[in-house]
Write an enzyme that holds these catalytic residues in place. Sequence first.
Site, PDB file in Angstrom:
ATOM      1  N   GLN A   1       0.848  -1.188   0.000  1.00 51.02           N
ATOM      2  CA  GLN A   1       0.000   0.000   0.000  1.00 51.02           C
ATOM      3  C   GLN A   1       0.893   1.251   0.000  1.00 51.02           C
ATOM      4  OE1 GLN A   1      -3.268   0.153  -0.255  1.00 51.02           O
ATOM      5  NE2 GLN A   1      -3.772  -2.017  -0.053  1.00 51.02           N
TER       6      GLN A   1
ATOM      7  N   TYR B   1      -6.579 -11.238  -4.203  1.00 52.09           N
ATOM      8  CA  TYR B   1      -5.640 -10.171  -4.568  1.00 52.09           C
ATOM      9  C   TYR B   1      -4.877  -9.768  -3.298  1.00 52.09           C
ATOM     10  CZ  TYR B   1      -9.117  -9.663  -8.344  1.00 52.09           C
ATOM     11  OH  TYR B   1     -10.010  -9.882  -9.373  1.00 52.09           O
TER      12      TYR B   1
ATOM     13  N   GLU C   1      -3.150 -14.553  -5.109  1.00 53.34           N
ATOM     14  CA  GLU C   1      -2.448 -13.414  -5.710  1.00 53.34           C
ATOM     15  C   GLU C   1      -1.679 -13.920  -6.931  1.00 53.34           C
ATOM     16  OE1 GLU C   1      -1.555  -9.992  -5.227  1.00 53.34           O
ATOM     17  OE2 GLU C   1      -0.096 -10.413  -6.787  1.00 53.34           O
TER      18      GLU C   1
ATOM     19  N   ASP D   1      -9.391  -7.061  -2.853  1.00 57.37           N
ATOM     20  CA  ASP D   1      -8.715  -5.767  -2.999  1.00 57.37           C
ATOM     21  C   ASP D   1      -8.061  -5.738  -4.383  1.00 57.37           C
ATOM     22  OD1 ASP D   1      -7.346  -3.408  -2.651  1.00 57.37           O
ATOM     23  OD2 ASP D   1      -5.947  -4.172  -1.148  1.00 57.37           O
TER      24      ASP D   1
ATOM     25  N   CYS E   1      -9.653   0.877  -4.906  1.00 56.23           N
ATOM     26  CA  CYS E   1      -8.924   2.130  -5.130  1.00 56.23           C
ATOM     27  C   CYS E   1      -9.467   2.842  -6.367  1.00 56.23           C
ATOM     28  CB  CYS E   1      -7.425   1.867  -5.262  1.00 56.23           C
ATOM     29  SG  CYS E   1      -7.011   0.704  -6.558  1.00 56.23           S
TER      30      CYS E   1
HETATM   31  C1  LIG Z   1      -4.516  -3.203  -4.942  1.00 54.31           C
HETATM   32  S1  LIG Z   1      -3.337  -4.465  -4.811  1.00 54.31           S
HETATM   33  C2  LIG Z   1      -3.784  -5.129  -3.237  1.00 54.31           C
HETATM   34  C3  LIG Z   1      -2.740  -5.984  -2.564  1.00 54.31           C
HETATM   35  C4  LIG Z   1      -2.981  -6.302  -1.104  1.00 54.31           C
HETATM   36  N1  LIG Z   1      -4.350  -6.596  -0.779  1.00 54.31           N
HETATM   37  C5  LIG Z   1      -2.449  -5.206  -0.222  1.00 54.31           C
HETATM   38  O1  LIG Z   1      -3.232  -4.528   0.440  1.00 54.31           O
HETATM   39  O2  LIG Z   1      -1.235  -5.019  -0.179  1.00 54.31           O
HETATM   40  C6  LIG Z   1      -3.898  -5.604  -5.989  1.00 54.31           C
HETATM   41  C7  LIG Z   1      -3.117  -6.887  -6.058  1.00 54.31           C
HETATM   42  O3  LIG Z   1      -3.734  -7.720  -7.016  1.00 54.31           O
HETATM   43  C8  LIG Z   1      -2.750  -8.441  -7.717  1.00 54.31           C
HETATM   44  N2  LIG Z   1      -3.381  -8.848  -8.998  1.00 54.31           N
HETATM   45  C9  LIG Z   1      -3.565  -8.111 -10.106  1.00 54.31           C
HETATM   46  N3  LIG Z   1      -4.253  -8.799 -11.026  1.00 54.31           N
HETATM   47  C10 LIG Z   1      -4.517 -10.013 -10.480  1.00 54.31           C
HETATM   48  C11 LIG Z   1      -5.210 -11.171 -10.936  1.00 54.31           C
HETATM   49  N4  LIG Z   1      -5.800 -11.206 -12.140  1.00 54.31           N
HETATM   50  N5  LIG Z   1      -5.305 -12.220 -10.122  1.00 54.31           N
HETATM   51  C12 LIG Z   1      -4.743 -12.193  -8.879  1.00 54.31           C
HETATM   52  N6  LIG Z   1      -4.064 -11.134  -8.396  1.00 54.31           N
HETATM   53  C13 LIG Z   1      -3.963 -10.050  -9.177  1.00 54.31           C
HETATM   54  C14 LIG Z   1      -1.614  -7.466  -7.836  1.00 54.31           C
HETATM   55  O4  LIG Z   1      -0.389  -8.131  -8.047  1.00 54.31           O
HETATM   56  C15 LIG Z   1      -1.675  -6.752  -6.474  1.00 54.31           C
HETATM   57  O5  LIG Z   1      -0.857  -7.392  -5.530  1.00 54.31           O
END
Ligand SMILES: C[S@@+](CC[C@H](N)C(=O)[O-])C[C@H]1O[C@@H](n2cnc3c(N)ncnc32)[C@H](O)[C@@H]1O
Length: 469
Positions: A298, A327, A348, A396, A423
């Site tokens: 974050q 995620y 993830e 998320d 977000c």
């Molecule tokens: C907004 S971040 C949130 C991460 C975590 N919840 C945090 O608070 O640190 C979104 C996350 O989704 C992952 N992501 C993006 N596309 C994805 C997908 N199709 N499937 C799984 N994870 C994904 C990204 O790598 C990232 O770590």
Amino acid sequence: MTKKKTYPTETYDITIESINERGNGYARITHPPTRGHMGAGLQVFVPQVAPGDKVRVSVPNAKGRRRARLFDYELLQAGPNRDPEFEFRPDFSGGTPLIAMSYKAQLDYKQQMIEEYLDKVSVSSELVRPIIGMEQPIHYRNKMELTFGVDGSLGMHAQGNYKKVVDLKDSVLATKDMMTAKYIVQRWWLDSNLSAYNKETKEGLLRHLILRQSHQTKELMVGIVANGMPENYEALVQDLSVRLEAELPVLASLLWIENTSISERSYETTTHIISGNDHINEAFCDFTFRIWHDTFFQPNPVQAEKMVSIVEDLIKDKKYNQVVDLYCGIGTFSLPLAKQAEQLTGIEIVESSIESAKRNAKDNGITNAHFICSEARRGLEALKEQWGSPDLLVLDPPRSGAGGKMMRSIGRYQPGAIIYISCNPKELANDLVWLEDFGYEVTYVQPVDQFPHTVHSECIVMIEKKAND
Ligand SMILES: C[S@@+](CC[C@H](N)C(=O)[O-])C[C@H]1O[C@@H](n2cnc3c(N)ncnc32)[C@H](O)[C@@H]1O
């Protein structure tokens, strides 16, 4: 010799009515022009302004158009929403489009935008709590990624022009140590005569500068992302290391990250450690986290801690058997959620984030959290085979949202409750629509300003089964 085309320019005095999604001020010209033939109805968008500002705009060649191209503008009179300290910046990078607005006006703008998006999908504004802002909304970012420009600039792309890099001179977002590192790297780059990578020709060496700093421990990571290795690599990086260490005792990780692919966001990079570790350590909530150069964490840890405590409050008197954290990144929410759960599964897509999440759980003595490296929907489908409906599903997703397929898959899974951390309120609204048919309703929305001076904001949304379902 070709003659440069000149256009007749009209001048209008306007009052900024509102700020659009990109952070530009909006006005519609309602009075006759100063010199002639245009006038009422013409729309103008002006950067670095606040609602209520009186501005003189010059508009070329606007005859017959609905939307004017802005040639030039000057502030005539500051309105009540303008930050009195802010001065117009011709080298504006676009990274902080709301910078001219007072912080209160920024928060009002975000609150209104969130309420409007949610209202479109029938989520009443009565459910939306007042946005939580920052006490000190400056130097809050723990990560900056700058681009080496072919003209010697090191900064962010100009707004709406991805070929031009605007040199970052003074940042309200980066920490002071990051800015010191930026100047040292830039001096070293120019002294060393290394080339910048040119996206169009795919030639040149230096692509990006990654700067990360831990909020609590202050450990600093400096990562040079390059299109390969220069011939005199050892001498060059030794020089850089000496320069940085002389000024920055907080330097904990100096990296050379090779990315020879066409894609800027390639996961297939090779990391060479120049000095220190390949990660930095962060203390966050009651936990410690290791952060690598490519792991999502974050970006505003002060506000992220508030978000975690909001989620903790939502679940505090409950005990869950099975919790899914979709995620999950490096486990920022998984670790606190695991305290209330019998079993937690984090899903993830980025492998290094999953490795980090596993390690973070281990470092913090958490034994009931399991992490799966998978695309979210596939991971969830696989989990369905093992688990019945979980008591709680947290998601998320990235800024692009989860999408209809993912949301329908969640709906079919029938978790007891859902917490959506978003977000992007526009994509949040699009995603929420899908859950209604599966018997869910939104019961609580808490906006949090994670990104002062930008148009982005975060929302935590509680979604529960409708009482009669
Ligand atoms: C907004 S971040 C949130 C991460 C975590 N919840 C945090 O608070 O640190 C979104 C996350 O989704 C992952 N992501 C993006 N596309 C994805 C997908 N199709 N499937 C799984 N994870 C994904 C990204 O790598 C990232 O770590």
